[in-house]
Design a protein around this motif. Structure first.
Motif, short mmCIF file in Angstrom:
data_model
loop_
_atom_site.label_atom_id
_atom_site.label_comp_id
_atom_site.label_asym_id
_atom_site.label_seq_id
_atom_site.Cartn_x
_atom_site.Cartn_y
_atom_site.Cartn_z
N ARG A 135 0.82 -1.22 0.00
CA ARG A 135 0.00 0.00 0.00
C ARG A 135 0.85 1.27 0.00
NH1 ARG A 135 -4.04 -2.50 -1.81
NH2 ARG A 135 -5.20 -3.86 -0.44
N HIS A 136 2.09 1.13 -0.53
CA HIS A 136 2.99 2.28 -0.66
C HIS A 136 3.42 2.48 -2.12
CE1 HIS A 136 3.44 2.90 3.68
NE2 HIS A 136 3.52 1.59 3.78
N GLY A 137 2.81 1.75 -3.05
CA GLY A 137 3.13 1.88 -4.46
C GLY A 137 4.29 1.03 -4.93
N VAL A 138 4.82 0.17 -4.05
CA VAL A 138 5.98 -0.65 -4.41
C VAL A 138 5.63 -1.64 -5.51
CG1 VAL A 138 7.63 -2.36 -3.54
CG2 VAL A 138 7.05 -0.37 -2.13
N ALA A 139 4.55 -2.39 -5.33
CA ALA A 139 4.16 -3.39 -6.33
C ALA A 139 3.85 -2.72 -7.66
CB ALA A 139 2.95 -4.19 -5.84
#
Length: 148
Positions: free
Chosen positions: A90-94
């Motif tokens: 939920r931090h944009g990593v994926a």
């Protein structure tokens, strides 16, 4: 800020923690990555392949690979060994990892595959990245470069 790195010679610092997180969730693809890397069977070092790591605040937050897809009837790539640690979701990593892998693949070929059977969240994630459900091979989803 998310920093993407290309993994070439050694699995990055922080990989043992990522491996432990995956194992604790019952996800086996990081153990397969470690085994393939150690044996030399899968180092993501052939033309058209890549292994990327995502760093967030200097820590290894996720990893994803791009390999040749030998089961396709045309030149294709496959997203594999994709995992983001729970603390970094939920931090944009994926999304950052997937976007880089998709761009790299579709710069080379028209077809990209992935297997989204690992978790209930995987299929909706890959579909949000533009993949369509497709079980015509040893994959669950495909993404085709649109004609320009």
């Amino acid at each position: 800020m998310i920093q993407l790195i290309r993994i070439l010679d050694d699995l990055p610092d922080g990989f043992p923690a990522l491996l432990a997180d995956a194992a604790s969730e019952g996800v086996g693809n990081m153990a397969r990555l470690a085994d393939g890397w150690a044996s030399g069977d899968q180092r993501f070092d052939r033309d058209g392949e890549a292994l990327l790591g995502a760093l967030l605040a200097g820590e290894l937050a996720g990893i994803g690979g791009l390999s040749l897809e030998p089961a396709a009837a045309e030149p294709a790539r496959r997203v594999r060994r994709f995992y983001v640690r729970p603390a970094f979701r939920r931090h944009g990593v994926a999304r950052a990892l997937a976007s880089a892998l998709v761009q790299e693949a579709l710069d080379q070929v028209d077809l990209l595959t992935c297997n989204a059977a690992a978790s209930p969240a995987a299929a909706p994630f890959w579909e949000a990245q533009g993949f369509s459900s497709n079980g015509s091979g040893p994959w669950t989803h495909v993404l085709r470069r649109s004609a320009s």
